[in-house]
Design a protein around this motif. Sequence first.
Motif, PDB file in Angstrom:
ATOM      1  N   UNK A  80       0.849  -1.196   0.000  1.00 47.37           N
ATOM      2  CA  UNK A  80       0.000   0.000   0.000  1.00 47.37           C
ATOM      3  C   UNK A  80       0.884   1.245   0.000  1.00 47.37           C
ATOM      4  N   UNK A  81       0.593   2.145  -0.921  1.00 47.25           N
ATOM      5  CA  UNK A  81       1.397   3.352  -1.073  1.00 47.25           C
ATOM      6  C   UNK A  81       0.615   4.584  -0.658  1.00 47.25           C
ATOM      7  N   UNK A  82       1.336   5.568  -0.143  1.00 45.82           N
ATOM      8  CA  UNK A  82       0.701   6.845   0.208  1.00 45.82           C
ATOM      9  C   UNK A  82       0.223   7.544  -1.062  1.00 45.82           C
ATOM     10  N   UNK A  83      -0.852   8.288  -0.934  1.00 44.46           N
ATOM     11  CA  UNK A  83      -1.389   9.051  -2.060  1.00 44.46           C
ATOM     12  C   UNK A  83      -1.583  10.503  -1.647  1.00 44.46           C
ATOM     13  N   UNK A  84      -1.616  11.365  -2.645  1.00 46.89           N
ATOM     14  CA  UNK A  84      -1.990  12.755  -2.388  1.00 46.89           C
ATOM     15  C   UNK A  84      -3.445  12.792  -1.949  1.00 46.89           C
ATOM     16  N   UNK A  85      -3.831  13.719  -1.089  1.00 47.44           N
ATOM     17  CA  UNK A  85      -5.225  13.754  -0.619  1.00 47.44           C
ATOM     18  C   UNK A  85      -6.207  13.986  -1.750  1.00 47.44           C
ATOM     19  N   UNK A  86      -7.323  13.263  -1.707  1.00 48.66           N
ATOM     20  CA  UNK A  86      -8.378  13.458  -2.681  1.00 48.66           C
ATOM     21  C   UNK A  86      -9.167  14.720  -2.377  1.00 48.66           C
ATOM     22  N   UNK A 134     -10.483   6.546   8.644  1.00 42.13           N
ATOM     23  CA  UNK A 134      -9.956   5.260   9.099  1.00 42.13           C
ATOM     24  C   UNK A 134      -9.987   4.231   7.976  1.00 42.13           C
ATOM     25  N   UNK A 135      -9.185   4.477   6.960  1.00 46.90           N
ATOM     26  CA  UNK A 135      -9.026   3.493   5.889  1.00 46.90           C
ATOM     27  C   UNK A 135      -7.701   3.757   5.199  1.00 46.90           C
ATOM     28  N   UNK A 136      -7.235   2.758   4.479  1.00 48.63           N
ATOM     29  CA  UNK A 136      -5.976   2.893   3.764  1.00 48.63           C
ATOM     30  C   UNK A 136      -6.168   3.762   2.532  1.00 48.63           C
ATOM     31  N   UNK A 137      -5.104   4.381   2.012  1.00 45.90           N
ATOM     32  CA  UNK A 137      -5.221   5.125   0.759  1.00 45.90           C
ATOM     33  C   UNK A 137      -5.669   4.199  -0.363  1.00 45.90           C
ATOM     34  N   UNK A 138      -6.379   4.766  -1.317  1.00 46.78           N
ATOM     35  CA  UNK A 138      -6.841   3.976  -2.441  1.00 46.78           C
ATOM     36  C   UNK A 138      -5.710   3.655  -3.409  1.00 46.78           C
ATOM     37  N   UNK A 139      -6.012   2.754  -4.344  1.00 47.55           N
ATOM     38  CA  UNK A 139      -5.062   2.421  -5.415  1.00 47.55           C
ATOM     39  C   UNK A 139      -5.297   3.411  -6.550  1.00 47.55           C
ATOM     40  N   UNK A 140      -4.381   4.355  -6.714  1.00 45.24           N
ATOM     41  CA  UNK A 140      -4.575   5.432  -7.676  1.00 45.24           C
ATOM     42  C   UNK A 140      -3.222   5.889  -8.208  1.00 45.24           C
ATOM     43  N   UNK A 197     -11.907   3.102 -16.382  1.00 43.88           N
ATOM     44  CA  UNK A 197     -10.548   3.221 -15.837  1.00 43.88           C
ATOM     45  C   UNK A 197     -10.505   2.837 -14.362  1.00 43.88           C
ATOM     46  N   UNK A 198      -9.382   2.247 -13.965  1.00 40.10           N
ATOM     47  CA  UNK A 198      -9.132   1.950 -12.552  1.00 40.10           C
ATOM     48  C   UNK A 198      -7.889   2.727 -12.140  1.00 40.10           C
ATOM     49  N   UNK A 199      -7.570   2.710 -10.864  1.00 39.30           N
ATOM     50  CA  UNK A 199      -6.363   3.389 -10.410  1.00 39.30           C
ATOM     51  C   UNK A 199      -5.131   2.521 -10.495  1.00 39.30           C
ATOM     52  N   UNK A 200      -5.326   1.247 -10.841  1.00 38.44           N
ATOM     53  CA  UNK A 200      -4.236   0.281 -10.875  1.00 38.44           C
ATOM     54  C   UNK A 200      -3.283   0.570 -12.031  1.00 38.44           C
ATOM     55  N   UNK A 201      -2.043   0.114 -11.912  1.00 41.95           N
ATOM     56  CA  UNK A 201      -1.050   0.260 -12.975  1.00 41.95           C
ATOM     57  C   UNK A 201      -1.310  -0.794 -14.040  1.00 41.95           C
TER      58      UNK A 201
END
Length: 629
Positions: free
Chosen positions: A218-224, A521-527, A560-564
């Motif tokens: 799980x990677x950190x993401x910029x805030x949505x 209280x959740x992990x960052x999304x895949x984006x 589209x998904x956030x996945x690579x």
Amino acid sequence: MTVPPDPTPSTRPAAPAPGERVRREIPGERARREVLPGGPGRAEDAGAGAVRREVAVIGAGPRGTAIIERLVAASQRGDWQGLLEVHLVDPCAGLGGNVWRSDQGEVLLMNTATCQTTMYPDESCRPELPFPHTETLADFLAAEGLGPADIASRAAHGRYLAAVLERAVADADPARLRIRVHRTSALDVSGEPGAPQRVALEDGTELSVDAVALALGHLATAPGPRSQVMEHAAARHGLVHAAPANPLQVDFAGLLGRERVAVQGMGLNFYDAIGMLTDAAGGSFAPDAHAPSGLRYLPGGGEPQLVVGSRSGMVYRPKPDLRPYLPEPHEPRILTRERVLELSVRPDGLDHEADVMPLILAELQRALAVSGFRALAEESAILRILFPFGRRGGPIRDAHERTLEVFRRSLREAAEPDPAWLLVFRVLVACRIQVNQLIDLGAYTTESVARDIDGHLRNAFASWASGPPVLRVRQLLALEEAGLVRFTGPGMRVDVDEEAGSFVVTAGEDCRYACDGVLEAHLPGVELNAFTSPLLRAWRERGEARQDSWASRGTGRRVPTGSIAVDGLYAPIGKDGRVHERRLLVGVPVSTAQPGSAITAEPGTAPQLLHHAEVVARRLAAWGGVLPA
């Protein structure tokens, strides 16, 4: 660790610059040859004139550790030729990786029993490489007094991961395979698709390698957008906002001293927050036979009241306490493997509600009826059990009391497992495996994945089959009994009251709270476009990675998904369509291509994590020229 870090930069020639023409190589072929430099443990072990081949593994959590273990297994094959040097890159290498790091406290818990985790493949995986070791997490932790059905801390799992890595290092024949540990971060992986890759490390080291495996987790993401609104409001009004993150990266001490904090999310990260917040406050839980939870919370000071809810309001029930041994898994009789394979080839794709949910209900009805629970086998009774607040959420009246009752009932049924409740749990665990298989096979339409699976079913399954340990629900109820928790039920919203200078939580007409803090209280999304990792940011800037999309089997419409996006399962595709085949990704950032790949591997279940690790290890060895393609 047996092998110390080796921060010495590689002395190999630099890889071709981007755009420079190179001869395309295939795995097993080498365009360059180099003699190992002199010095202890190098040419003396391998023999003068040996070919120096190098690969890298970035990430030392479960997936990265599994790749290393499989590389060591591969090096024991008779067709392994030459010497391969493996660079393992992770600031937490030797500690189990970031999430499971062994030097964290004992507060954060796993949500699976010790016997349900292993780092070694078994016959169910059908491995092509040797598998000489069989030690599961339960075997490893038996020396610490834990049984196979006990729940371990994440730190304990980190100790197991560290031991697996240390054993792999010890097993490696230095004339065939050497593992160099770099306890730092990778800032970039660059190089043409068909050429060796350059790996730039944060400590200034630059490696030149034949191929790279990236197990990034799980990677950190910029805030949505919503997080940004709350972040800016907190700055304006002196409030506090904790964005989605790994619990180890959240400043829980910063929430202390607040009057009331809204908690968005009721999944496993929420339960982690319970443990971390009370630990930060210095509070403790004491046994209390007169309390409904069985515990009494002794405040440490500064604990805020938590206003807890989510979009669905789904209650994650505690996993049943099945000590000392877990029962055998339920064997589906209706949603069987054969039925899954039949459903997976329907050309128009599956609609979950129309095609699969009736089979899940039928599986539950049959199991309950055969076991003598006929009153519960009616579809209406099953739906009330599974979805106490309705199928699709939405605000409810008396949300706190109704949610509290679901928690109390589920705690009673889990602490002393009711046979009917336990049967529902086992059937749903089995059905979740079958649904994940359908997702893996691309059987659903895109519309059904978005509407039914992502929008609803994952939460519903998780609330029964992936809940927290019994202890965490006892602690949650003890906090409620101490007046420190209020439940909003489904339909929770968090807005900003600019006039009052506060956050405001609503969920229906009779639910409204003013809060001076918010915890997401959740992990960052895949984006991909939001990942803040320097490595992936560099790929984005050079156009060497692009977002994946999911094509509907029914309509052909792509979403589209956030996945690579990857070619096959592992190699990222650039915006120009070129496949970077010497980069091999596993895990969370490529979740569209590898759906259902859990963060741990369960023995006897042919876990994807170990299958992917073996395939990637073989490809690394092939690119390094030590195994045939």
